[in-house]
Enzyme design. Structure first.
Site, PDB file in Angstrom:
ATOM      1  N   ALA A  55      -0.812  -7.731 -80.174  1.00  0.00           N
ATOM      2  CA  ALA A  55      -0.794  -6.420 -80.841  1.00  0.00           C
ATOM      3  C   ALA A  55      -0.625  -6.511 -82.365  1.00  0.00           C
ATOM      4  O   ALA A  55      -1.426  -5.932 -83.115  1.00  0.00           O
ATOM      5  CB  ALA A  55       0.292  -5.556 -80.214  1.00  0.00           C
ATOM      6  N   ARG A  90     -10.233  -2.211 -79.266  1.00  0.00           N
ATOM      7  CA  ARG A  90      -9.296  -2.397 -78.155  1.00  0.00           C
ATOM      8  C   ARG A  90      -8.364  -1.173 -78.135  1.00  0.00           C
ATOM      9  O   ARG A  90      -7.745  -0.868 -79.153  1.00  0.00           O
ATOM     10  CB  ARG A  90      -8.494  -3.699 -78.294  1.00  0.00           C
ATOM     11  CG  ARG A  90      -9.375  -4.953 -78.223  1.00  0.00           C
ATOM     12  CD  ARG A  90      -8.547  -6.213 -78.006  1.00  0.00           C
ATOM     13  NE  ARG A  90      -8.044  -6.285 -76.652  1.00  0.00           N
ATOM     14  CZ  ARG A  90      -7.115  -7.175 -76.255  1.00  0.00           C
ATOM     15  NH1 ARG A  90      -6.601  -8.018 -77.128  1.00  0.00           N
ATOM     16  NH2 ARG A  90      -6.696  -7.208 -75.007  1.00  0.00           N
ATOM     17  N   GLN A 202      -3.190 -16.509 -71.229  1.00  0.00           N
ATOM     18  CA  GLN A 202      -2.520 -16.611 -72.533  1.00  0.00           C
ATOM     19  C   GLN A 202      -1.227 -17.428 -72.445  1.00  0.00           C
ATOM     20  O   GLN A 202      -0.813 -18.042 -73.430  1.00  0.00           O
ATOM     21  CB  GLN A 202      -2.190 -15.212 -73.073  1.00  0.00           C
ATOM     22  CG  GLN A 202      -3.393 -14.422 -73.559  1.00  0.00           C
ATOM     23  CD  GLN A 202      -3.919 -13.499 -72.494  1.00  0.00           C
ATOM     24  OE1 GLN A 202      -3.821 -13.795 -71.305  1.00  0.00           O
ATOM     25  NE2 GLN A 202      -4.479 -12.380 -72.898  1.00  0.00           N
ATOM     26  N   ASP A 243       2.552  -4.130 -76.169  1.00  0.00           N
ATOM     27  CA  ASP A 243       1.444  -3.553 -76.951  1.00  0.00           C
ATOM     28  C   ASP A 243       1.703  -2.105 -77.327  1.00  0.00           C
ATOM     29  O   ASP A 243       1.051  -1.567 -78.218  1.00  0.00           O
ATOM     30  CB  ASP A 243       0.142  -3.648 -76.157  1.00  0.00           C
ATOM     31  CG  ASP A 243      -0.283  -5.097 -76.037  1.00  0.00           C
ATOM     32  OD1 ASP A 243       0.282  -5.814 -75.190  1.00  0.00           O
ATOM     33  OD2 ASP A 243      -1.145  -5.515 -76.830  1.00  0.00           O
ATOM     34  N   LYS A 254       0.859  -6.878 -71.126  1.00  0.00           N
ATOM     35  CA  LYS A 254      -0.159  -7.617 -70.380  1.00  0.00           C
ATOM     36  C   LYS A 254       0.004  -7.431 -68.872  1.00  0.00           C
ATOM     37  O   LYS A 254       1.114  -7.449 -68.351  1.00  0.00           O
ATOM     38  CB  LYS A 254      -0.039  -9.109 -70.751  1.00  0.00           C
ATOM     39  CG  LYS A 254      -1.041 -10.029 -70.100  1.00  0.00           C
ATOM     40  CD  LYS A 254      -2.471  -9.587 -70.269  1.00  0.00           C
ATOM     41  CE  LYS A 254      -2.874  -9.358 -71.706  1.00  0.00           C
ATOM     42  NZ  LYS A 254      -4.179  -8.666 -71.834  1.00  0.00           N
TER      43      LYS A 254
HETATM   44  O1  MRU Z   1      -4.725  -9.050 -74.433  1.00  0.00           O
HETATM   45  P1  MRU Z   1      -3.785  -9.688 -75.437  1.00  0.00           P
HETATM   46  O2  MRU Z   1      -3.730 -11.166 -75.336  1.00  0.00           O
HETATM   47  O3  MRU Z   1      -4.036  -9.200 -76.838  1.00  0.00           O
HETATM   48  O4  MRU Z   1      -2.385  -9.136 -74.987  1.00  0.00           O
HETATM   49  C1  MRU Z   1      -1.236  -9.503 -75.710  1.00  0.00           C
HETATM   50  C2  MRU Z   1       0.005  -9.066 -75.071  1.00  0.00           C
HETATM   51  O5  MRU Z   1       0.025  -8.375 -74.072  1.00  0.00           O
HETATM   52  C3  MRU Z   1       1.248  -9.437 -75.761  1.00  0.00           C
HETATM   53  O6  MRU Z   1       2.260  -9.667 -74.852  1.00  0.00           O
HETATM   54  C4  MRU Z   1       1.611  -8.263 -76.671  1.00  0.00           C
HETATM   55  O7  MRU Z   1       0.523  -7.955 -77.532  1.00  0.00           O
HETATM   56  C5  MRU Z   1       2.759  -8.524 -77.505  1.00  0.00           C
HETATM   57  S1  MRU Z   1       2.329  -9.646 -78.776  1.00  0.00           S
HETATM   58  C6  MRU Z   1       3.619  -9.753 -79.859  1.00  0.00           C
END
Ligand code: MRU
Length: 348
Positions: A55, A90, A202, A243, A254
């Site tokens: 995010a 997104r 991830q 996010d 996520k």
């Molecule tokens: O789809 P992504 O990889 O962008 O999702 C990221 C996440 O869900 C993280 O846990 C979230 O953005 C927090 S990042 C500090």
């Protein structure tokens, strides 16, 4: 954070100042490749296709992308079109809208010829602020970790995390991983269970890469393993990033985060969410109203990794059609506390 001993931020301006340099996160940990983005469209594509992600980091990419739009055309029409193009990449992380709105409001009163430089400078300041916020989150989380470790001083503090909320998801340090780095650096023994985080992995790819690079003891687990580990007493706390946190405290993060929160609740394991204020969406009442990004089924149906010779291969893991919601909502009632730059909120 350091890569091969050299300090890096996840995002930085190119030497000529007109573009940005990011890591192509699709290729980590197998290849460390920096790419330059020099147009709004390349920034938008890098966000949509997840070269860059997390995010806070996609917010910074968006902010610079809007500055690049103004470098080509400083008009109101270009400003609004760039904002709309980048916002459409997104939908779930509120940080992206936050950053785009800040840049737009900052430059709107300025003469057209001054807008691009002002937008770049404002984006630079947002990056610096992100680093400061994450350091503060880390310090507050560290104090919490010390308390939790004191309850069981004879063994490492066992932390479970989901997805990647480390320096790769931010400008530096990360949110959920910031206290882990600080704890490790001050000699507090920590061990991290890293959820693989299907479908894009991830955890297995990015969080594990970060923790290995920093020398933090960790093991990758299948997404389904966390519940058993909690029942066995092998998890002292769960910590995740987010996010978007809505006005009632619901946490969008996520896909799979919710299941970990449920398992933590059932087993009396504290479940913490680390976030800066930039992730709070006061305008949205609850998680039900948050748009959940749906990504292509191919992310579920295919996996990429190196073969024994080191060549990257992509293979199918199912012969059937796939469905791929990318985020879920954890109700506030399952959250033990929110670790913010101002302190830990919501502790009993
Ligand atoms: O789809 P992504 O990889 O962008 O999702 C990221 C996440 O869900 C993280 O846990 C979230 O953005 C927090 S990042 C500090």
């Amino acid at each position: 954070m350091k890569l091969n001993g050299i300090p890096h931020r996840s995002i930085a301006r190119t030497a000529d100042g007109a573009g940005i340099r990011i890591l192509d996160q699709r290729r980590l940990p197998w290849e460390v490749v920096w790419v330059e983005l020099r147009s709004t469209e390349s920034c938008a594509a890098a966000i949509s296709e997840m070269w860059t992600r997390g995010a806070p980091l996609l917010a910074m990419t968006g902010a610079y992308g809007l500055a690049m739009a103004l470098a080509e055309d400083g008009s109101d029409a270009a400003l609004d079109a760039g904002h709309a193009r980048l916002l459409a990449t997104r939908p779930t992380a509120i940080n992206l809208r936050w950053a785009l709105d800040i840049i737009r409001e900052h430059v709107r009163p300025l003469p057209e010829r001054d807008r691009a430089a002002a937008a770049f400078a404002r984006a630079d300041a947002l990056c610096d602020e992100d680093v400061a916020l994450n350091r503060a989150i880390g310090a507050h989380g560290l104090a919490l970790f010390r308390e939790l470790h004191a309850k069981n001083p004879g063994r490492p503090l066992n932390i479970l995390t989901h997805c990647n909320a480390g320096w790769l998801a931010t400008v530096d340090y990360g949110t959920a991983l910031a206290p882990i780095y600080l704890a490790h650096d001050e000699g507090l023994p920590v061990h991290v269970w890293v959820d693989e985080t299907r479908p894009r992995n991830q955890g297995a790819l990015l969080t594990a890469f970060e923790l290995a690079g920093h020398g933090v003891p960790h093991r990758v687990i299948a997404d389904n393993a966390g519940g058993l580990l909690m029942r066995q007493g092998a998890v002292d706390l769960v910590i995740v990033g987010t996010d978007r946190v809505t006005a009632n405290g619901d946490v969008c993060n996520k896909i799979g985060t919710y299941l970990k929160a449920l398992a933590a609740h059932d087993n009396g394991v504290p479940f913490y969410v680390a976030l800066p204020y930039t992730t709070i969406d006061r305008a949205t009442a609850s998680g039900e109203q948050v748009p959940i990004e749906e990504r292509g089924g191919d992310e579920v149906a295919w996996l990429t990794g190196p073969d024994d010779a080191g060549t990257l291969r992509t293979v199918r893991v199912t012969a059937s059609p796939a469905h791929n919601p990318a985020f879920d909502v954890t109700p506030a009632r399952l959250v033990t506390g929110y670790i913010t730059e101002r302190g830990v909120l919501g502790q009993p």
